[in-house]
Design an enzyme around this catalytic site. Structure first.
Site, PDB file in Angstrom:
ATOM      1  N   HIS A 125       0.881  -0.959   0.229  1.00  0.00           N
ATOM      2  CA  HIS A 125      -0.084   0.182  -0.083  1.00  0.00           C
ATOM      3  C   HIS A 125       0.517   1.676   0.120  1.00  0.00           C
ATOM      4  O   HIS A 125       0.222   2.059  -0.525  1.00  0.00           O
ATOM      5  CB  HIS A 125      -1.029  -0.064   1.166  1.00  0.00           C
ATOM      6  N   ASP A 155       0.003  -7.530   0.853  1.00  0.00           N
ATOM      7  CA  ASP A 155       0.655  -6.488   1.784  1.00  0.00           C
ATOM      8  C   ASP A 155       2.378  -5.841   1.606  1.00  0.00           C
ATOM      9  O   ASP A 155       2.657  -5.172   1.989  1.00  0.00           O
ATOM     10  CB  ASP A 155      -0.150  -6.086   2.521  1.00  0.00           C
ATOM     11  N   SER A 231       4.464   2.230   7.792  1.00  0.00           N
ATOM     12  CA  SER A 231       4.118   1.646   6.953  1.00  0.00           C
ATOM     13  C   SER A 231       4.983   0.721   6.921  1.00  0.00           C
ATOM     14  O   SER A 231       6.640   1.928   5.696  1.00  0.00           O
ATOM     15  CB  SER A 231       3.115   1.918   5.371  1.00  0.00           C
TER      16      SER A 231
END
Length: 485
Positions: A125, A155, A231
């Site tokens: 992402h 992911d 992230s």
């Protein structure tokens, strides 16, 4: 019971022997505790409470990088009201006006160097939709990066930067199955773009599922502060091993409240291995559909506890079928690891990679059994025959394929539903795009004809019709529509 009376001298000798045995036992226990304490122990003094994480941070921080993603989007001038998704839901783009103009969108995340040659892992992402990627090292040097692999299902994504013959600092993977709840961990990343930041915490839980951020839901939970921008950053243990990639948080405000999730290193390592091996993720195909065993189902089956996955359907000729598994079997372990639900089964299978076998522990009629399942890639049977639909019909601009276990796995669909024709791509601005068809849609029926193969759809859509009636299955729902020709 016989009681033997001892004289004073014999009692004294016996007492000395017993005392020696007690001392020896205590000494062995102390040595055993000391050996265990070297691995995990609580602080025993004020001096130990003043110990610092700095040596670990100095060793691992240089391998954590910033990842900048850029993409160019087109927009038209006009009232901000016309760009509101709620407004567009009813009026579309009919009120947009002006000359289209390009705007650069930029997002920021973190990444981890996992190979001294410049291989970097981050979250999918973070790079999704990106056209240009830039990696900034801890020493502020910046490099253009090439996308090697993007795997939305886990992911995860892998980037590559060219640093010539230079060897970059990197982190080594640590087996995520060796960590325990309560272990100390550090999270390193770039939250909110403020610069590299280190936060500390413990492993709060293992094998968290139903988080909803990837198809393979199996996460390490930590209370180390993780915020937007973290992230793709590193979750490391006190020996500097990479045990996870920070991926998501649970939050009602957008900031950290002490519930963060990281993708376990064993999953990350399997994706990185695929990147090194040509850039295509290869996952084993189990060939069975599972259902979670909750408390009610466990009681009805006479099981001692809930947990595991009950086999609801088996693909004929698939690995589970050839291993002798049957509908109704309850899978409890894979290679000795407990599996609490179907998500855990999928995770364990995915981290095994293709090749070899997996030991499946299961219950049948209350008796424990074991099977060995071959780890093979899902087959492309029938052949995909990917084709772009053309002509004057609502499917024009969509690329479709015959559904097989391989295609279903690629699209993140249930491999047991591998029958029919599926949409693999939708062109922007095409009739299919305007009809809001999506990747993964299964075309069930068109103009009264059941669609079983790509050739069926090509034949039906080659005709001219005043109107088109069709059915599409999306997930668990089926939609019917009628549009003009």
């Amino acid at each position: 019971m016989v009681v033997e009376m001892l004289s004073e001298s014999s009692w004294a000798g016996a007492f000395s022997m017993a005392l020696a045995a007690i001392v020896l036992t205590a000494a062995l226990a102390f040595l055993s505790f000391g050996a265990a304490a070297q691995e995990r122990q609580l602080p025993n003094s004020r001096a130990e409470l003043q110990l610092s994480y700095a040596p670990v941070v100095k060793r691992v921080a240089p391998a954590v990088v910033n990842v900048y993603t850029k993409r160019v989007v087109q927009e038209r001038a006009g009232s901000p009201l016309f760009n509101d998704p709620f407004f567009q839901q009813f009026f579309g783009n009919r009120f947009s006006f002006g000359v289209p103009r390009e705007r650069v969108q930029q997002s920021l995340g973190s990444g981890v160097i996992v190979d001294p040659s410049g291989l970097i892992v981050t979250n999918h992402h973070v790079i999704k939709g990106g056209q240009q990627f830039t990696v900034a090292l801890a020493d502020r040097r910046e490099f253009d990066a090439q996308l090697v692999l993007a795997d939305e299902r886990t992911d995860l994504a892998v980037l590559k930067i060219d640093v010539g013959r230079q060897k970059l600092p990197h982190l080594s993977f640590k087996d995520s199955d060796t960590i325990e709840v309560g272990d100390l961990v550090l999270a390193i990343g770039n939250p909110f773009g403020v610069g590299q930041t280190v936060t500390s915490g413990i492993v709060s839980a293992l094998a968290r599922t139903h988080i909803g951020v990837s198809d393979y839901q199996f996460f390490i939970q930590t209370d180390a502060a993780i915020n937007p921008g973290n992230s793709g950053g590193a979750l490391v243990t006190m020996d500097g091993g990479l045990v996870g990639i920070n991926s998501a948080i649970y939050s009602q405000s957008g900031g950290s409240i002490g519930i963060g999730f990281a993708i376990p290193s064993n999953m990350v390592e399997s994706v990185v291995a695929s990147a090194r091996d040509g850039g295509h993720v290869k996952r084993p195909w189990f060939g069975a559909q599972l259902q979670a065993v909750d408390n009610d189902l466990a009681q009805s089956l006479g099981l001692d506890r809930p947990g595991g996955g009950i086999v609801r359907e088996i693909h004929p000729g698939g690995p589970a079928d050839r291993a002798g598994l049957r509908v109704g079997d309850v899978i409890r372990t894979i290679d000795g690891f407990d599996v609490e639900d179907p998500q855990a089964v999928r995770y364990r299978m995915a981290t095994k990679g293709v090749g070899g076998q997996a030991r499946i522990g299961y219950l049948r009629d209350g008796a424990a059994r074991e099977a060995r399942v071959a780890l093979i890639a899902p087959p492309e049977e029938p052949a995909a025959e990917e084709t772009e639909i053309t002509g004057r019909n609502p499917f024009a601009g969509a690329t479709v394929a015959n559904l097989s276990p391989a295609i279903a796995d690629r699209l993140g669909l249930d491999t047991m539903a591998a029958r029919g024709v599926v949409v693999t791509h939708v062109g922007i601005g095409t009739p299919a795009g305007r009809m809001q068809m999506q990747r993964g849609d299964i075309i069930v029926e068109v103009a009264g004809t059941r669609i079983a193969t790509v050739r069926d759809l090509v034949r039906v859509t080659s005709a001219t019709r005043p109107q088109w009636e069709f059915s599409i299955k999306r997930g668990e729902r089926t939609f019917q529509a009628t549009v003009g020709g």
